[in-house]
Write a protein that holds these residues in place. Structure first.
Motif, PDB file in Angstrom:
ATOM      1  N   ARG A  23      -5.688  -6.376 -11.185  1.00 25.18           N
ATOM      2  CA  ARG A  23      -4.798  -5.770 -12.173  1.00 25.18           C
ATOM      3  C   ARG A  23      -3.608  -5.086 -11.505  1.00 25.18           C
ATOM      4  O   ARG A  23      -2.617  -4.795 -12.160  1.00 25.18           O
ATOM      5  N   TYR A  24      -3.701  -4.795 -10.200  1.00 23.08           N
ATOM      6  CA  TYR A  24      -2.593  -4.163  -9.503  1.00 23.08           C
ATOM      7  C   TYR A  24      -1.516  -5.206  -9.200  1.00 23.08           C
ATOM      8  O   TYR A  24      -1.806  -6.339  -8.834  1.00 23.08           O
ATOM      9  N   SER A  25      -0.270  -4.783  -9.375  1.00 18.02           N
ATOM     10  CA  SER A  25       0.845  -5.703  -9.186  1.00 18.02           C
ATOM     11  C   SER A  25       2.075  -4.907  -8.776  1.00 18.02           C
ATOM     12  O   SER A  25       2.010  -3.685  -8.583  1.00 18.02           O
TER      13      SER A  25
ATOM     14  N   PRO B 292      -3.218   2.522  -6.502  1.00 19.82           N
ATOM     15  CA  PRO B 292      -3.261   3.975  -6.279  1.00 19.82           C
ATOM     16  C   PRO B 292      -3.344   4.279  -4.782  1.00 19.82           C
ATOM     17  O   PRO B 292      -3.985   3.532  -4.021  1.00 19.82           O
ATOM     18  N   ARG B 293      -2.706   5.347  -4.353  1.00 22.63           N
ATOM     19  CA  ARG B 293      -2.678   5.678  -2.929  1.00 22.63           C
ATOM     20  C   ARG B 293      -4.081   5.869  -2.366  1.00 22.63           C
ATOM     21  O   ARG B 293      -4.340   5.562  -1.202  1.00 22.63           O
ATOM     22  N   SER B 294      -4.991   6.348  -3.198  1.00 22.11           N
ATOM     23  CA  SER B 294      -6.358   6.571  -2.733  1.00 22.11           C
ATOM     24  C   SER B 294      -7.099   5.263  -2.463  1.00 22.11           C
ATOM     25  O   SER B 294      -8.130   5.250  -1.788  1.00 22.11           O
TER      26      SER B 294
ATOM     27  N   ASP C 288       0.068  -3.472   0.102  1.00 24.01           N
ATOM     28  CA  ASP C 288      -0.541  -3.239  -1.212  1.00 24.01           C
ATOM     29  C   ASP C 288       0.489  -3.425  -2.323  1.00 24.01           C
ATOM     30  O   ASP C 288       1.653  -3.042  -2.181  1.00 24.01           O
ATOM     31  N   PRO C 289       0.064  -4.023  -3.455  1.00 17.31           N
ATOM     32  CA  PRO C 289       1.003  -4.267  -4.546  1.00 17.31           C
ATOM     33  C   PRO C 289       1.694  -2.999  -5.031  1.00 17.31           C
ATOM     34  O   PRO C 289       1.060  -1.954  -5.185  1.00 17.31           O
ATOM     35  N   GLY C 290       3.009  -3.118  -5.226  1.00 16.13           N
ATOM     36  CA  GLY C 290       3.782  -2.006  -5.748  1.00 16.13           C
ATOM     37  C   GLY C 290       4.208  -0.996  -4.708  1.00 16.13           C
ATOM     38  O   GLY C 290       4.812   0.027  -5.053  1.00 16.13           O
TER      39      GLY C 290
ATOM     40  N   SER D 157       7.549   2.412  12.038  1.00 18.11           N
ATOM     41  CA  SER D 157       6.989   1.782  10.841  1.00 18.11           C
ATOM     42  C   SER D 157       6.463   2.874   9.915  1.00 18.11           C
ATOM     43  O   SER D 157       5.851   3.841  10.376  1.00 18.11           O
ATOM     44  N   PHE D 158       6.682   2.689   8.603  1.00 14.75           N
ATOM     45  CA  PHE D 158       6.111   3.618   7.639  1.00 14.75           C
ATOM     46  C   PHE D 158       5.961   2.905   6.300  1.00 14.75           C
ATOM     47  O   PHE D 158       6.554   1.843   6.063  1.00 14.75           O
ATOM     48  N   ARG D 159       5.165   3.475   5.426  1.00  9.55           N
ATOM     49  CA  ARG D 159       4.991   2.915   4.073  1.00  9.55           C
ATOM     50  C   ARG D 159       4.985   4.032   3.056  1.00  9.55           C
ATOM     51  O   ARG D 159       4.626   5.173   3.347  1.00  9.55           O
ATOM     52  N   ILE D 160       5.383   3.681   1.839  1.00 12.16           N
ATOM     53  CA  ILE D 160       5.373   4.648   0.746  1.00 12.16           C
ATOM     54  C   ILE D 160       4.828   3.966  -0.516  1.00 12.16           C
ATOM     55  O   ILE D 160       4.759   2.746  -0.576  1.00 12.16           O
TER      56      ILE D 160
END
Length: 267
Positions: free
Chosen positions: A24-26, A32-34, A54-56, A264-267
């Motif tokens: 369902r994640y897109s 969710p971050r968790s 991760d999606p999104g 490198s980083f992600r948000i």
């Protein structure tokens, strides 16, 4: 026997529910971050990671600065500033990458600058076949790409190809990776030549938050082949931020030598 069958049915149902929940994640319904996966990056080794974003979510991986020396011929040098991949997770198993060489400085054998400016633009997709969520010891992906050498998508001077990154967890601390890649490179006659490279990499924790890797790479094409020995250090600033310093050392006359510092980083 009935208990065994009941257990199998219940286990299968639970796995199906988990799969449906993850699907369902897109892009427009982010994970969710968790529940995000462990932070995985394609750099600084040449071997890519088979794990997708991760999606999104957005992920930046780039050379803050990279120095390259062509060991063949007159040994010209290139300095890349903010040569980066900008990634976006699309689905649980797909992401898209935009590679932009923001600023390049080209120098002759005397270190005098003869050209500078914007470099190449790359568009890539990555698909994970299995192992994305760490539930297996192996993982496999595919990365088709196209690179516009002048940065202009309407220019015919392009390179395209596909890579197949693979990883295998040897133990809790050591991981093995490999990548086979096929590139179609323009030649002087207006056609394209097939170039192939193969990498093998070994890496893992070194001390505290510091990781290491060592890597071998061979590139094979119609005019010959060349090899490099690569290695580097990666410091995990936080679960979502990494910095690295690495080098590729030429083992043959045709191979380039490179030294680079990355973030490198992600948000």
């Amino acid at each position: 026997m009935r208990s065994c069958i009941l257990f199998i049915v219940l286990f299968g149902t639970m796995q199906s529910v988990r799969a449906q929940e993850s699907k369902r994640y897109s892009l427009f319904n982010p994970t969710p971050r968790s529940e995000m996966r462990e932070f995985s990056i394609d750099r600084p080794d040449v071997t890519e990671s088979p794990i997708t974003v991760d999606p999104g979510h957005f992920q930046f991986e780039g050379d803050i600065v990279k120095w390259s020396k062509d060991t063949q011929g007159e040994s010209e040098r290139t300095i890349n500033v903010v040569n980066a991949l900008y990634k976006v997770g699309l689905t649980p198993s797909w992401d898209i990458h935009f590679g932009i060489e923001a600023y390049n400085i080209y120098q002759d054998i005397h270190a005098d600058t003869y050209d500078k400016g914007f470099g190449a633009t790359t568009i890539r997709l990555k698909h994970n076949f299995w192992g994305n969520d760490g539930d297996t010891r192996t993982a496999l992906g595919v990365i088709p790409y196209v690179t516009f050498l002048s940065g202009n998508p309407f220019d015919s001077d392009v390179i395209y190809g596909v890579g197949f990154p693979f990883s295998y967890d040897l133990s809790e601390k050591l991981g093995l990776g490999a990548q086979a890649q096929f590139d179609f490179v323009p030649d002087d006659e207006g056609s394209r030549e097939l170039s192939y490279f193969q990498t093998v990499v070994l890496g893992g924790p070194l001390a505290g938050n510091l990781d290491f890797y060592v890597e071998g790479m061979g590139t094979f094409y119609s005019g010959g082949n060349w090899f490099t020995a690569n290695g580097g250090l990666i410091y995990n600033v936080s679960p979502n931020v990494k910095v690295d310093i690495a080098t590729n050392v030429a083992l043959t006359d045709e191979a380039p030598t490179k030294v680079y510092l990355g973030l490198s980083f992600r948000i």
